[in-house]
Design a protein around this motif. Sequence first.
Motif, PDB file in Angstrom:
ATOM      1  N   ALA A   7     -26.158   7.662-113.051  1.00 44.40           N
ATOM      2  CA  ALA A   7     -27.279   6.595-113.571  1.00 44.40           C
ATOM      3  C   ALA A   7     -26.662   5.864-114.723  1.00 44.40           C
ATOM      4  N   LEU A   8     -26.213   6.365-115.674  1.00 45.41           N
ATOM      5  CA  LEU A   8     -25.693   5.744-116.893  1.00 45.41           C
ATOM      6  C   LEU A   8     -24.370   4.784-116.306  1.00 45.41           C
ATOM      7  N   GLY A   9     -23.560   5.155-115.640  1.00 51.26           N
ATOM      8  CA  GLY A   9     -22.732   4.495-115.033  1.00 51.26           C
ATOM      9  C   GLY A   9     -23.025   3.130-114.350  1.00 51.26           C
ATOM     10  N   GLN A  10     -24.152   3.554-113.455  1.00 53.62           N
ATOM     11  CA  GLN A  10     -24.669   2.317-112.793  1.00 53.62           C
ATOM     12  C   GLN A  10     -25.379   1.113-113.477  1.00 53.62           C
ATOM     13  N   VAL A  11     -26.032   1.590-114.643  1.00 52.27           N
ATOM     14  CA  VAL A  11     -26.708   0.924-115.659  1.00 52.27           C
ATOM     15  C   VAL A  11     -25.523   0.174-116.542  1.00 52.27           C
ATOM     16  N   PHE A  12     -24.549   0.690-116.776  1.00 53.19           N
ATOM     17  CA  PHE A  12     -23.331   0.065-117.516  1.00 53.19           C
ATOM     18  C   PHE A  12     -22.670  -0.923-116.547  1.00 53.19           C
ATOM     19  N   GLY A  13     -22.455  -0.551-115.252  1.00 54.10           N
ATOM     20  CA  GLY A  13     -21.834  -1.501-114.538  1.00 54.10           C
ATOM     21  C   GLY A  13     -22.800  -2.766-114.158  1.00 54.10           C
ATOM     22  N   VAL A  14     -23.832  -2.564-113.748  1.00 54.40           N
ATOM     23  CA  VAL A  14     -24.892  -3.711-113.661  1.00 54.40           C
ATOM     24  C   VAL A  14     -25.018  -4.641-114.731  1.00 54.40           C
ATOM     25  N   SER A  15     -25.162  -3.909-116.021  1.00 59.98           N
ATOM     26  CA  SER A  15     -25.170  -4.759-117.112  1.00 59.98           C
ATOM     27  C   SER A  15     -23.844  -5.507-117.509  1.00 59.98           C
ATOM     28  N   LEU A  16     -22.751  -5.173-117.542  1.00 59.96           N
ATOM     29  CA  LEU A  16     -21.367  -5.921-117.495  1.00 59.96           C
ATOM     30  C   LEU A  16     -21.372  -6.972-116.369  1.00 59.96           C
ATOM     31  N   VAL A  17     -21.638  -6.648-115.218  1.00 62.67           N
ATOM     32  CA  VAL A  17     -21.743  -7.754-114.159  1.00 62.67           C
ATOM     33  C   VAL A  17     -22.723  -9.034-114.441  1.00 62.67           C
ATOM     34  N   VAL A  18     -24.001  -8.561-115.036  1.00 60.20           N
ATOM     35  CA  VAL A  18     -25.005  -9.569-114.952  1.00 60.20           C
ATOM     36  C   VAL A  18     -24.659 -10.206-116.441  1.00 60.20           C
ATOM     37  N   THR A  19     -24.055  -9.644-117.441  1.00 55.17           N
ATOM     38  CA  THR A  19     -23.700 -10.336-118.699  1.00 55.17           C
ATOM     39  C   THR A  19     -22.449 -11.316-118.469  1.00 55.17           C
ATOM     40  N   VAL A  20     -21.312 -10.708-117.617  1.00 54.40           N
ATOM     41  CA  VAL A  20     -20.272 -11.901-117.382  1.00 54.40           C
ATOM     42  C   VAL A  20     -20.928 -12.993-116.533  1.00 54.40           C
TER      43      VAL A  20
END
Length: 82
Positions: A7-20
């Motif tokens: 779940a932590l990895g999913q949150v990190f991945g989604v946050s990174l994609v949305v930020t970029v």
Amino acid sequence: MNIDWAALGQVFGVSLVVTVAMVGVFTLGIVGTSRKPQGTRDGAAGAIAAGTAPTAVARTGAYACFALCAAAVAYGIYLIVA
């Protein structure tokens, strides 16, 4: 203490994609509203004339990019408050 790493990895991945994506959309908005340089007229270094104004299509697209960024920020605030 148990950490759900998936779940932590999913949150990190989604946050990174949305930020970029949001930075990219905002950058497109900035580029759409900026003046385009005409270049030099007489070939002299530093003698660049004033830029040309963006077209109506470029401005409309830029405003749409800014609206998308504002909507993403408003949705994020809604998620935090609700």
